[in-house]
Enzyme design. Structure first.
Site, PDB file in Angstrom:
ATOM      1  N   ASP A  19       0.809  -1.206   0.000  1.00 16.48           N
ATOM      2  CA  ASP A  19       0.000   0.000   0.000  1.00 16.48           C
ATOM      3  C   ASP A  19       0.849   1.265   0.000  1.00 16.48           C
ATOM      4  O   ASP A  19       2.073   1.222   0.153  1.00 16.48           O
ATOM      5  CB  ASP A  19      -0.946   0.015   1.209  1.00 16.48           C
ATOM      6  N   ASP A  77      -8.143  -3.583  14.300  1.00 17.51           N
ATOM      7  CA  ASP A  77      -9.496  -3.963  13.891  1.00 17.51           C
ATOM      8  C   ASP A  77      -9.492  -5.134  12.911  1.00 17.51           C
ATOM      9  O   ASP A  77     -10.519  -5.459  12.322  1.00 17.51           O
ATOM     10  CB  ASP A  77     -10.234  -2.773  13.269  1.00 17.51           C
ATOM     11  N   HIS A  86      -7.620  -5.375  10.073  1.00 18.13           N
ATOM     12  CA  HIS A  86      -7.337  -5.096   8.664  1.00 18.13           C
ATOM     13  C   HIS A  86      -5.964  -5.634   8.264  1.00 18.13           C
ATOM     14  O   HIS A  86      -5.045  -5.701   9.080  1.00 18.13           O
ATOM     15  CB  HIS A  86      -7.479  -3.602   8.335  1.00 18.13           C
ATOM     16  N   GLU A 129      -9.887  -2.286   5.189  1.00 23.29           N
ATOM     17  CA  GLU A 129     -10.585  -2.029   6.428  1.00 23.29           C
ATOM     18  C   GLU A 129     -11.763  -2.994   6.597  1.00 23.29           C
ATOM     19  O   GLU A 129     -12.197  -3.649   5.639  1.00 23.29           O
ATOM     20  CB  GLU A 129     -11.100  -0.580   6.427  1.00 23.29           C
TER      21      GLU A 129
END
Length: 256
Positions: free
Chosen positions: A63, A132, A134, A139
């Site tokens: 990314d 979380d 990811h 996400e």
């Protein structure tokens, strides 16, 4: 999914480094998928110290932030060159990182996918995991079949990354990320997680249902996924002792 629990981040990283090193020795022209953030730093330092030959290796990063200049200290271009690439003998033309300043973001994403295909696919993808769940910047609620694309960061992710920027307001709101479908096409996935703040996400990813709410849980479906944890990140795993027993009792030829 193989769960490898070690006492410390350093010990877990040592196992991960041996996995990567074995691949590069067995396949000198391997294609690696690379991650950024604090989790893989120990791994990159260990790989640098191993003095491996990177001349024929090709890399693809997961990314990049949209809108940050490549020379910005928090861009993932800067991160990778500072923490790995300038310390090894990899040719610059073998390094692939999404272009967060491209004028045509969808076109850039499609071209990135094509470059991965042209390279023969990713042999081993290194992953971290967000608090979380990811992976990359996929996400919660990201499609489990998604490809490289633009994503909007959640407030939680921006809060988690604010420590690198000085304030949450300075964290870019958008990124380019490999998709979950792209990650799942890697021949091997190697996820690392350290610290108590990752324990819930790891427990859900490893022992919970496969769900878009915890994107890392899709790795349960991968034919060759390894998860290297320290004791703190493994603290909420119900079967932690079983995973330790399995790792400690492997046949000698499987040990790293």
């Amino acid at each position: 999914m193989e769960i490898i629990i070690q006492a410390t981040p350093e010990a877990a990283t040592s196992v991960a480094a041996r996995i990567v090193a074995r691949l590069l020795r067995e396949k000198p022209n391997a294609v690696l998928g690379l991650a950024t953030g604090s989790t893989p730093l120990l791994l990159y330092r260990a790989l640098i110290d191993m003095k491996l030959d990177w001349r024929r290796v090709t890399t693809f990063n997961l990314d990049e932030y949209i809108g940050l200049p490549q020379d910005h200290p928090q861009s993932y271009h800067s991160f990778m060159w500072e923490n790995l690439f300038r310390h090894i003998n990899i040719p610059k033309e073998n390094v692939n990182i999404p272009d967060g300043n491209a004028s045509d973001i969808p076109g850039c994403c499609a071209a990135y996918e094509q470059r991965i295909r042209d390279a023969g696919g990713i042999d081993l993808q290194i992953l971290g995991i967000g608090t979380d769940g990811h992976i990359g910047f996929n996400e919660p609620t990201s499609s489990l079949a998604s490809r490289t694309r633009i994503k909007t960061l959640t407030p939680q992710t921006r809060k988690d990354n604010a420590r690198f920027f000085g304030s949450e307001a300075d964290v870019p709101g958008h990124v380019i990320t490999m998709g979950i479908g792209t990650i799942m096409e890697a021949r091997q996935n190697l996820m690392l997680a350290f610290g108590n703040n990752k324990a819930r996400a790891i427990a859900e990813a490893v022992e919970g249902p496969i769900t878009t709410i915890n994107p890392a849980s899709i790795l349960q479906m991968h034919p060759d996924a390894k998860v290297c944890l320290d004791a703190e990140a493994a603290a909420q795993l119900k079967r932690a002792e079983y995973y330790r027993w399995v790792y400690d009792n492997k046949p000698d030829w499987q040990h790293l």
